[in-house]
Scaffold this motif. Structure first.
Motif, short mmCIF file in Angstrom:
data_model
loop_
_atom_site.label_atom_id
_atom_site.label_comp_id
_atom_site.label_asym_id
_atom_site.label_seq_id
_atom_site.Cartn_x
_atom_site.Cartn_y
_atom_site.Cartn_z
N TYR A 106 0.84 -1.19 0.00
CA TYR A 106 0.00 0.00 0.00
C TYR A 106 0.88 1.24 0.00
CZ TYR A 106 -3.93 -3.02 1.26
OH TYR A 106 -4.89 -4.00 1.27
N GLN A 128 -3.55 3.22 -0.47
CA GLN A 128 -4.16 2.52 -1.59
C GLN A 128 -3.20 1.41 -2.04
OE1 GLN A 128 -7.18 3.42 -2.54
NE2 GLN A 128 -7.30 5.37 -1.43
N ARG A 130 -1.10 -0.22 -4.55
CA ARG A 130 -0.50 0.29 -5.77
C ARG A 130 0.56 -0.63 -6.37
NH1 ARG A 130 -4.35 2.83 -6.54
NH2 ARG A 130 -4.58 5.09 -6.72
N THR A 145 -15.78 2.83 -6.25
CA THR A 145 -14.37 2.48 -6.40
C THR A 145 -14.18 0.97 -6.36
OG1 THR A 145 -12.16 2.93 -5.53
CG2 THR A 145 -13.95 2.80 -3.91
#
Length: 300
Positions: A106, A128, A130, A145
């Motif tokens: 994250y 988030q 990634r 989302t």
């Protein structure tokens, strides 16, 4: 080395700067949701691959991308067009992916709004998913989302990435969040009807991600949610210390929450149109009934 995906849709304002920030990688793939502006034209002026794919949802778009678009490397990083890779983050990613202990990492965002970093009212650090191993992470939809599903343990990186959340102008932000609020309202209805609050994660969650998701499930059940959100962000989190940008950000987020509340009420209370003999169109003997036809539509 790791590959970088960039997700785009009508991002002619952001795409050049985003690609240039990602050029530290030797494998960049732009996955475009059929933009109608100059996004694709600008992207093709760089040494990157551009793959068109009609947008279905955030979760499905990411999962399709991971399954159908080949990459040079097993590890990948996902960038949104209004986000940027930094040299410091890139270096930490290279170091982190050498470990076999974790399948993904994250990364915290730094929200840039009206030219300022909104550090306090955005719940920084807000993480988030990634960077991850391509074969061990996929995504599902949640509201407007997505949420990641990971086949193994995950961890957190120290470096952050800038997110220019209103780079395309306030009108675009309002248009986008009007659409998002519909998705959030549908998710809210599902949560209110069959979801639960994970009280353990709310107070004893091992990570910011677990605590934040439990807090969101709780917030859906609170009265006066827009007002509570504004007080929480502006006073409790210290949004007032973010200055003019802070109060503007908190006000917009409260307005967004109010849209979700209104649309949730609308979904739960407005009558569903029913076909009755008086409003069913007649079917001629030589026509195919409408019910036997397959009609599909896609909308970004």
């Amino acid at each position: 080395m790791f590959s970088i995906y960039i997700l785009t849709y009508n991002d002619e304002i952001d795409i050049a700067a985003c690609i240039e920030s990602a050029m530290l990688s030797d494998d960049i793939i732009v996955v475009d949701s059929l933009s109608s502006d100059r996004t694709v034209e600008i992207a093709k002026s760089y040494p990157v691959r551009v793959i068109p794919h009609a947008f279905e949802s955030h979760g499905r778009q990411r999962t399709w991308m991971l399954q159908e678009v080949p990459t040079k490397h097993e590890w990948v990083y996902i960038l949104e067009s209004d986000e940027r890779m930094t040299p410091e983050l890139f270096t930490e990613c290279l170091s982190a992916m050498k470990s076999s202990e974790y399948v993904g990492y994250y990364v915290a965002e730094r929200v840039i709004f009206l030219g300022s970093w909104i550090r306090r009212s955005t719940q920084y650090p807000r993480y988030q998913m990634r960077l991850f191993h391509k074969e061990k992470v996929w995504f599902s939809d949640y509201g407007h989302t997505e949420r990641e599903e990971c086949l193994g343990p995950t961890s957190f990186l120290k470096e952050t990435y800038p997110h220019y959340t209103c780079s395309k102008g306030l009108s675009r932000w309002l248009e986008k969040h009007n659409r998002y609020s519909t998705d959030e309202a549908n998710e809210t209805v599902k949560q209110l009807e069959s979801g639960t609050i994970n009280w353990r994660n709310l107070f004893l969650g091992k990570s910011e991600v677990e605590r934040r998701r439990a807090l969101k499930d709780l917030s859906l059940r609170l009265p006066f949610r827009p007002l509570i959100r504004f007080i929480y962000m502006y006073i409790i989190l210290g949004g007032w210390m973010d200055g003019r940008s802070g109060i503007a950000w908190c006000t917009l987020q409260a307005f967004y929450e109010y849209l979700i509340v209104l649309k949730t009420w609308e979904i739960r209370n407005l009558p569903v149109p029913q076909l009755t003999p008086s409003n069913v169109p007649p079917v001629e003997m030589n026509e195919t009934p409408v019910s036997s036809q397959v009609v599909t539509s896609e909308e970004q």
